[in-house]
Design a protein around this motif. Structure first.
Motif, PDB file in Angstrom:
ATOM      1  N   HIS A 258      69.761 104.632  29.064  1.00 42.26           N
ATOM      2  CA  HIS A 258      70.349 105.834  28.479  1.00 42.26           C
ATOM      3  C   HIS A 258      71.654 106.215  29.165  1.00 42.26           C
ATOM      4  N   ASP A 259      72.297 107.225  28.592  1.00 42.57           N
ATOM      5  CA  ASP A 259      73.458 107.866  29.218  1.00 42.57           C
ATOM      6  C   ASP A 259      73.379 109.368  28.970  1.00 42.57           C
ATOM      7  N   SER A 260      72.163 109.870  28.903  1.00 43.16           N
ATOM      8  CA  SER A 260      71.922 111.260  28.539  1.00 43.16           C
ATOM      9  C   SER A 260      72.008 112.195  29.729  1.00 43.16           C
ATOM     10  N   GLY A 261      71.850 113.477  29.463  1.00 42.42           N
ATOM     11  CA  GLY A 261      71.937 114.490  30.499  1.00 42.42           C
ATOM     12  C   GLY A 261      70.600 114.770  31.144  1.00 42.42           C
ATOM     13  N   SER A 262      69.800 115.595  30.509  1.00 43.89           N
ATOM     14  CA  SER A 262      68.530 116.018  31.092  1.00 43.89           C
ATOM     15  C   SER A 262      67.589 114.857  31.369  1.00 43.89           C
ATOM     16  N   PHE A 263      67.632 113.804  30.536  1.00 47.26           N
ATOM     17  CA  PHE A 263      66.765 112.648  30.746  1.00 47.26           C
ATOM     18  C   PHE A 263      67.025 111.982  32.094  1.00 47.26           C
ATOM     19  N   LEU A 264      68.209 112.179  32.658  1.00 48.42           N
ATOM     20  CA  LEU A 264      68.522 111.615  33.971  1.00 48.42           C
ATOM     21  C   LEU A 264      67.487 112.063  34.994  1.00 48.42           C
ATOM     22  N   ALA A 265      67.045 113.311  34.878  1.00 47.20           N
ATOM     23  CA  ALA A 265      66.006 113.829  35.774  1.00 47.20           C
ATOM     24  C   ALA A 265      64.614 113.704  35.163  1.00 47.20           C
ATOM     25  N   GLU A 266      64.492 114.024  33.888  1.00 53.12           N
ATOM     26  CA  GLU A 266      63.168 114.092  33.267  1.00 53.12           C
ATOM     27  C   GLU A 266      62.407 112.769  33.316  1.00 53.12           C
ATOM     28  N   TYR A 267      63.099 111.669  33.036  1.00 49.39           N
ATOM     29  CA  TYR A 267      62.377 110.393  32.998  1.00 49.39           C
ATOM     30  C   TYR A 267      61.896 109.969  34.379  1.00 49.39           C
ATOM     31  N   GLU A 293      71.850 113.163  42.981  1.00 48.23           N
ATOM     32  CA  GLU A 293      70.643 112.613  43.611  1.00 48.23           C
ATOM     33  C   GLU A 293      69.818 111.834  42.599  1.00 48.23           C
ATOM     34  N   ALA A 294      69.688 112.378  41.392  1.00 50.67           N
ATOM     35  CA  ALA A 294      68.926 111.691  40.347  1.00 50.67           C
ATOM     36  C   ALA A 294      69.610 110.383  39.960  1.00 50.67           C
ATOM     37  N   PHE A 295      70.909 110.429  39.825  1.00 48.95           N
ATOM     38  CA  PHE A 295      71.690 109.246  39.462  1.00 48.95           C
ATOM     39  C   PHE A 295      71.531 108.135  40.497  1.00 48.95           C
ATOM     40  N   ASP A 296      71.485 108.513  41.758  1.00 49.54           N
ATOM     41  CA  ASP A 296      71.432 107.534  42.839  1.00 49.54           C
ATOM     42  C   ASP A 296      70.109 106.769  42.907  1.00 49.54           C
ATOM     43  N   PRO A 320      63.407  97.470  41.635  1.00 45.74           N
ATOM     44  CA  PRO A 320      64.060  97.657  42.931  1.00 45.74           C
ATOM     45  C   PRO A 320      64.254  99.109  43.366  1.00 45.74           C
ATOM     46  N   MET A 321      64.216 100.071  42.425  1.00 52.17           N
ATOM     47  CA  MET A 321      64.477 101.469  42.765  1.00 52.17           C
ATOM     48  C   MET A 321      63.215 102.304  42.905  1.00 52.17           C
ATOM     49  N   LYS A 322      62.060 101.673  42.871  1.00 54.20           N
ATOM     50  CA  LYS A 322      60.795 102.410  42.878  1.00 54.20           C
ATOM     51  C   LYS A 322      60.653 103.310  44.109  1.00 54.20           C
ATOM     52  N   GLU A 323      60.940 102.783  45.292  1.00 47.35           N
ATOM     53  CA  GLU A 323      60.790 103.568  46.512  1.00 47.35           C
ATOM     54  C   GLU A 323      61.751 104.755  46.528  1.00 47.35           C
ATOM     55  N   LYS A 324      62.977 104.553  46.076  1.00 55.32           N
ATOM     56  CA  LYS A 324      63.952 105.647  46.053  1.00 55.32           C
ATOM     57  C   LYS A 324      63.544 106.729  45.049  1.00 55.32           C
ATOM     58  N   ARG A 325      62.983 106.312  43.908  1.00 52.44           N
ATOM     59  CA  ARG A 325      62.512 107.291  42.931  1.00 52.44           C
ATOM     60  C   ARG A 325      61.399 108.150  43.521  1.00 52.44           C
ATOM     61  N   GLU A 326      60.509 107.520  44.236  1.00 55.04           N
ATOM     62  CA  GLU A 326      59.394 108.250  44.825  1.00 55.04           C
ATOM     63  C   GLU A 326      59.880 109.245  45.875  1.00 55.04           C
ATOM     64  N   GLN A 327      60.895 108.858  46.625  1.00 59.52           N
ATOM     65  CA  GLN A 327      61.471 109.784  47.608  1.00 59.52           C
ATOM     66  C   GLN A 327      62.113 110.979  46.914  1.00 59.52           C
ATOM     67  N   PHE A 328      62.786 110.734  45.798  1.00 59.02           N
ATOM     68  CA  PHE A 328      63.389 111.815  45.015  1.00 59.02           C
ATOM     69  C   PHE A 328      62.315 112.781  44.530  1.00 59.02           C
ATOM     70  N   LEU A 329      61.225 112.246  44.016  1.00 60.67           N
ATOM     71  CA  LEU A 329      60.146 113.083  43.495  1.00 60.67           C
ATOM     72  C   LEU A 329      59.498 113.901  44.602  1.00 60.67           C
ATOM     73  N   GLU A 330      59.298 113.287  45.745  1.00 60.90           N
ATOM     74  CA  GLU A 330      58.686 114.004  46.873  1.00 60.90           C
ATOM     75  C   GLU A 330      59.552 115.184  47.308  1.00 60.90           C
ATOM     76  N   LYS A 331      60.848 115.005  47.254  1.00 60.30           N
ATOM     77  CA  LYS A 331      61.768 116.054  47.708  1.00 60.30           C
ATOM     78  C   LYS A 331      62.011 117.118  46.647  1.00 60.30           C
ATOM     79  N   ASN A 332      62.218 116.696  45.396  1.00 58.98           N
ATOM     80  CA  ASN A 332      62.745 117.611  44.383  1.00 58.98           C
ATOM     81  C   ASN A 332      61.768 118.055  43.304  1.00 58.98           C
TER      82      ASN A 332
END
Length: 357
Positions: A258-267, A293-296, A320-332
């Motif tokens: 995607h290249d959407s707005g809210s989906f950047l965080a929601e998904y 942060e979501a983009f990263d 490859p981004m699974k660990e980073k996604r989990e860190q984002f979720l834990e924080k935000n």
């Protein structure tokens, strides 16, 4: 007692506007919500909120002037109005005015913000310095983390199991101040991918609700080409067109492009692979710090080869981004769902503010 009010989007033809309102009304009826259609078809007239409803509190759903004055400024200038942002608040453009400092935002009795960065932006850029803002988390995403929720499989049945990818293009094909959309660049390529991957992947086309309208007015598209494109996604064996609710779609998917707005965080809430298509190298300047942060924690695509690589990674079960996604979720995210969910926090805030037992 509460009611939902189905109001008009005034930048469409009257026929389309009324059709969309009726569809919205029927959908709310199906979900057993108490809903009122703002349009009275018998008398070809519009409901007067003060005379016919006279509410104590109004929840507004969009800060932009997209509807009639009677359902916009006439309400927030005369009633106690509350607001939950219609998106997860990831973008930055026009010096934050559109999303944080319109008369609408400053007139709200209270705004329930989806994350802490939102409050900081309000404090710096809103005329009222964010005095009406409370951070609660984002209620629209609660189902993604609800372990008791049983999702329906809304994906088209296939002859055998395939990888499920959502393609969700944004509508900003005409907004240089917010250049998210890559649709004009990749529209035909995704049709090619559908054919190339028909034995291994099934696709869901989830366009932003405003994209179709804008394409019909675009000099290189128009109504006929737009309708043909939409029909393609509706009718292929391994594709489907999704223009409504997306909770079940997300939960039963395998990945998002995607290249959407809210989906950047929601998904990110479903913690599955995601590829964000970038329209330019400096795209991060159009995200607020939360959006950055979501983009990263997403994979990024600048060209067709990046899309191919992402799909190949899914086939090989690489994430490859699974660990980073989990860190984002834990924080935000998880802190707003630990003891209470955002909607409960909002309800408690309202009860406390208005001393409701």
């Amino acid at each position: 007692m509460y009611h939902l009010l189905s109001t008009p989007y005034i930048y469409e033809s009257k026929e389309k506007m009324l059709s969309d309102m009726e569809e919205m009304y029927k959908n709310f009826i199906k979900m057993n919500y108490p809903v009122i259609n703002a349009y009275d078809s018998k008398n070809d007239s519009w409901i007067d909120v003060k005379k016919e409803i006279n509410p104590d509190i109004i929840f507004m759903s969009n800060p932009h002037k997209l509807t009639m004055s009677g359902y916009y400024e006439d309400l927030f200038l005369n009633y106690i109005c509350l607001y939950v942002p219609y998106s997860h608040q990831i973008s930055r453009y026009s010096n934050y005015y559109a999303q944080y400092n319109q008369l609408f935002h400053n007139a709200m009795y209270k705004i329930f913000a989806p994350h802490k960065v939102d409050l900081l932006i309000h404090k710096k850029y809103s005329e009222n310095k964010g005095k009406n803002v409370e951070v609660t988390g984002y209620p629209a995403t609660e189902f993604f983390l609800d372990k008791k929720y049983i999702a329906k499989d809304v994906w088209k049945e296939q002859s055998h199991k395939k990888i499920r990818i959502i393609y969700a293009p944004h509508h900003t094909i005409d907004l240089p101040e917010l250049p998210f959309s890559n649709f004009l660049k990749y529209a035909e390529y995704f049709k090619e991918l559908v054919q190339i991957t028909k034995d291994t992947i099934q696709w869901a086309f989830k366009p932003h609700p405003l994209l179709k309208m804008k394409l019909k007015k675009h000099k290189d598209w128009g109504e006929a080409r737009t309708n043909v494109y939409w029909d393609f996604w509706q009718n292929q064996e391994n594709t489907q067109l999704e223009e409504g609710e997306y909770v079940d779609l997300f939960l039963a998917s395998d990945a998002l492009i995607h290249d959407s707005g809210s989906f950047l965080a929601e998904y990110l809430y479903v913690n599955k692979p995601v590829l964000f298509l970038t329209s330019q190298d400096d795209i991060k300047k159009y995200f607020n710090p939360f959006g950055c942060e979501a983009f990263d924690v997403c994979c990024h695509g600048k060209k067709k080869e990046d899309i191919n690589f992402f799909i190949d990674s899914l086939i090989k079960n690489n994430d490859p981004m699974k660990e980073k996604r989990e860190q984002f979720l834990e924080k935000n995210v998880y802190p707003f769902h630990k003891d209470k969910i955002p909607s409960d926090i909002i309800i408690e805030s309202i009860k406390k503010t208005f001393k409701i037992a």
